[in-house]
Design a protein around this motif. Structure first.
Motif, mmCIF file in Angstrom:
data_model
loop_
_atom_site.group_PDB
_atom_site.id
_atom_site.type_symbol
_atom_site.label_atom_id
_atom_site.label_comp_id
_atom_site.label_asym_id
_atom_site.label_seq_id
_atom_site.Cartn_x
_atom_site.Cartn_y
_atom_site.Cartn_z
ATOM 1 N N ARG A 132 0.831 -1.207 0.000
ATOM 2 C CA ARG A 132 0.000 0.000 0.000
ATOM 3 C C ARG A 132 0.869 1.264 0.000
ATOM 4 N NH1 ARG A 132 -4.548 -1.087 4.683
ATOM 5 N NH2 ARG A 132 -5.420 -3.021 3.896
ATOM 6 N N LEU A 133 1.963 1.222 0.764
ATOM 7 C CA LEU A 133 2.837 2.408 0.860
ATOM 8 C C LEU A 133 3.513 2.694 -0.480
ATOM 9 C CD1 LEU A 133 4.544 1.944 4.343
ATOM 10 C CD2 LEU A 133 2.618 3.402 3.761
ATOM 11 N N ARG A 134 3.948 1.615 -1.142
ATOM 12 C CA ARG A 134 4.617 1.826 -2.443
ATOM 13 C C ARG A 134 3.643 2.429 -3.447
ATOM 14 N NH1 ARG A 134 7.571 -2.863 -0.915
ATOM 15 N NH2 ARG A 134 5.945 -4.202 -1.780
ATOM 16 N N LYS A 135 2.374 2.001 -3.359
ATOM 17 C CA LYS A 135 1.344 2.550 -4.243
ATOM 18 C C LYS A 135 1.135 4.033 -3.920
ATOM 19 C CE LYS A 135 -3.187 1.443 -4.304
ATOM 20 N NZ LYS A 135 -4.298 0.559 -3.978
ATOM 21 N N ARG A 136 1.102 4.341 -2.621
ATOM 22 C CA ARG A 136 0.877 5.731 -2.195
ATOM 23 C C ARG A 136 2.042 6.622 -2.621
ATOM 24 N NH1 ARG A 136 -0.298 6.984 4.071
ATOM 25 N NH2 ARG A 136 1.896 6.555 4.357
ATOM 26 N N ALA A 137 3.257 6.063 -2.567
ATOM 27 C CA ALA A 137 4.436 6.851 -2.949
ATOM 28 C C ALA A 137 4.292 7.376 -4.370
ATOM 29 C CB ALA A 137 5.694 5.993 -2.830
ATOM 30 N N LEU A 138 3.782 6.511 -5.241
ATOM 31 C CA LEU A 138 3.631 6.893 -6.650
ATOM 32 C C LEU A 138 2.520 7.918 -6.827
ATOM 33 C CD1 LEU A 138 3.844 3.362 -8.308
ATOM 34 C CD2 LEU A 138 5.624 5.117 -8.197
ATOM 35 N N LYS A 139 1.397 7.719 -6.087
ATOM 36 C CA LYS A 139 0.237 8.577 -6.310
ATOM 37 C C LYS A 139 0.334 9.909 -5.580
ATOM 38 C CE LYS A 139 -3.858 6.770 -6.276
ATOM 39 N NZ LYS A 139 -5.008 5.964 -5.828
ATOM 40 N N ASP A 140 0.860 9.891 -4.363
ATOM 41 C CA ASP A 140 0.796 11.100 -3.525
ATOM 42 C C ASP A 140 2.142 11.791 -3.349
ATOM 43 O OD1 ASP A 140 -1.771 10.390 -3.276
ATOM 44 O OD2 ASP A 140 -1.675 9.737 -1.177
ATOM 45 N N ASN A 141 3.152 11.297 -4.067
ATOM 46 C CA ASN A 141 4.433 11.967 -3.976
ATOM 47 C C ASN A 141 4.986 11.983 -2.558
ATOM 48 O OD1 ASN A 141 6.450 13.153 -5.300
ATOM 49 N ND2 ASN A 141 5.542 15.209 -5.417
ATOM 50 N N ARG A 142 4.893 10.845 -1.864
ATOM 51 C CA ARG A 142 5.382 10.771 -0.484
ATOM 52 C C ARG A 142 6.801 10.213 -0.489
ATOM 53 N NH1 ARG A 142 1.744 10.200 4.132
ATOM 54 N NH2 ARG A 142 3.559 9.303 5.128
ATOM 55 N N PHE A 143 7.781 11.086 -0.260
ATOM 56 C CA PHE A 143 9.167 10.632 -0.346
ATOM 57 C C PHE A 143 9.494 9.571 0.701
ATOM 58 C CE2 PHE A 143 10.674 12.930 3.371
ATOM 59 C CZ PHE A 143 9.831 14.030 3.456
ATOM 60 N N ASP A 144 8.769 9.613 1.860
ATOM 61 C CA ASP A 144 9.074 8.641 2.908
ATOM 62 C C ASP A 144 8.487 7.258 2.623
ATOM 63 O OD1 ASP A 144 6.554 9.787 3.283
ATOM 64 O OD2 ASP A 144 6.631 9.640 5.466
ATOM 65 N N ASP A 145 7.691 7.155 1.554
ATOM 66 C CA ASP A 145 7.133 5.855 1.186
ATOM 67 C C ASP A 145 7.901 5.214 0.032
ATOM 68 O OD1 ASP A 145 5.077 5.955 3.020
ATOM 69 O OD2 ASP A 145 3.648 6.823 1.610
ATOM 70 N N ALA A 146 8.804 5.959 -0.560
ATOM 71 C CA ALA A 146 9.405 5.513 -1.814
ATOM 72 C C ALA A 146 10.582 4.566 -1.598
ATOM 73 C CB ALA A 146 9.844 6.723 -2.636
ATOM 74 N N ASN A 147 11.153 4.592 -0.415
ATOM 75 C CA ASN A 147 12.392 3.855 -0.184
ATOM 76 C C ASN A 147 12.149 2.676 0.766
ATOM 77 O OD1 ASN A 147 14.761 3.318 1.576
ATOM 78 N ND2 ASN A 147 15.777 4.745 0.173
ATOM 79 N N GLU A 148 12.579 1.502 0.340
ATOM 80 C CA GLU A 148 12.304 0.276 1.099
ATOM 81 C C GLU A 148 12.872 0.333 2.526
ATOM 82 O OE1 GLU A 148 10.262 -1.893 -0.380
ATOM 83 O OE2 GLU A 148 10.241 -2.991 1.523
ATOM 84 N N ALA A 149 14.097 0.837 2.644
ATOM 85 C CA ALA A 149 14.735 0.879 3.972
ATOM 86 C C ALA A 149 13.959 1.827 4.892
ATOM 87 C CB ALA A 149 16.189 1.342 3.838
#
Ligand code: ADP
Length: 208
Positions: A132-149
């Motif tokens: 869900r977070l990876r999906k949100r990173a793409l849609k909402d431009n959330r930099f803290d969701d984009a990185n696995e670590a």
């Protein structure tokens, strides 16, 4: 109708990706519920200000912003909402999402909020949450969701710092919700929990 000594508060608690924000937004669209998401307040800060810089520094590592700064910011923000009559404590429930995020913050906020219910959006499946977070990173431009670590660090921070809040508020106030259900069913369960409250019966009778 006079203002209560403390805001009548419903907390939405859950790991990143559990759907706190989704549920909070929907609830906040219903009259007599006012939603405040701490993450949104932080994201609305100008990143050139010292506090904005702190937010970027901590959130990009998956860590919590220090408690004193966070609670001060929350305080200023909620007071603005009361002064602007956006949040009306005498007739509204306050729906908090993302704050308090640890026991220290809960203690600092004790004098301002009367916690009536804690909705724990529980989803032990971390793979589903990460998806869900990876999906949100793409849609909402959330930099803290984009990185696995960073995602993994946010889960670790949740386990170590936020989950103990459930013990702090232990008892009838905790309402366990299965966050792996479809959003409409999660909302249904939350509303059913709200309707068991005595404060709900007062608000239900109001004609405003
Ligand atoms: P999520 O909904 O994924 O849990 P949020 O939008 O609530 O994420 O928060 C994003 C980031 O903002 C957090 O990882 C943290 O760095 C910071 N933050 C938000 N709320 C708080 C808080 N109450 N205390 C400290 N830091 C916070």
């Amino acid at each position: 109708m006079s203002q209560p000594a403390r805001f009548r508060t419903l907390l939405i608690l859950g790991a990143p990706g559990s759907g706190k924000g989704t549920q909070g937004k929907v609830l906040g669209a219903i009259p007599r519920f006012h939603h405040l998401a701490c993450g949104d307040v932080f994201r609305s800060l100008d990143t050139r200000t010292p506090l904005g810089q702190k937010f970027v520094e901590y959130s990009s590592r998956g860590e919590l912003v220090p408690d004193d700064l966070t609670v001060q910011l929350w305080h200023a923000n909620i007071n603005q909402r009361v002064d602007g009559h956006v949040f009306k404590p005498e007739i509204d429930f306050l729906v908090l999402d993302g704050i308090p995020r640890n026991v220290e913050q809960a203690k600092l906020m004790e004098k301002d909020i009367e916690v009536l219910k804690v909705f724990h959006l529980s989803c032990p499946d971390r793979t589903e949450l990460a998806r869900r977070l990876r999906k949100r990173a793409l849609k909402d431009n959330r930099f803290d969701d984009a990185n696995e670590a960073v995602i993994q660090q946010r889960f670790a921070t949740y386990e170590a710092e936020t989950k103990p809040i459930l013990d702090y508020y232990a008892g009838d106030r905790i309402c366990q919700i299965d966050a792996s259900q479809p959003p409409a069913k999660v909302l249904y369960d939350i509303i059913a929990g709200v309707m068991t409250l005595e404060a709900w019966r007062d608000i239900e009778k109001m004609r405003v």
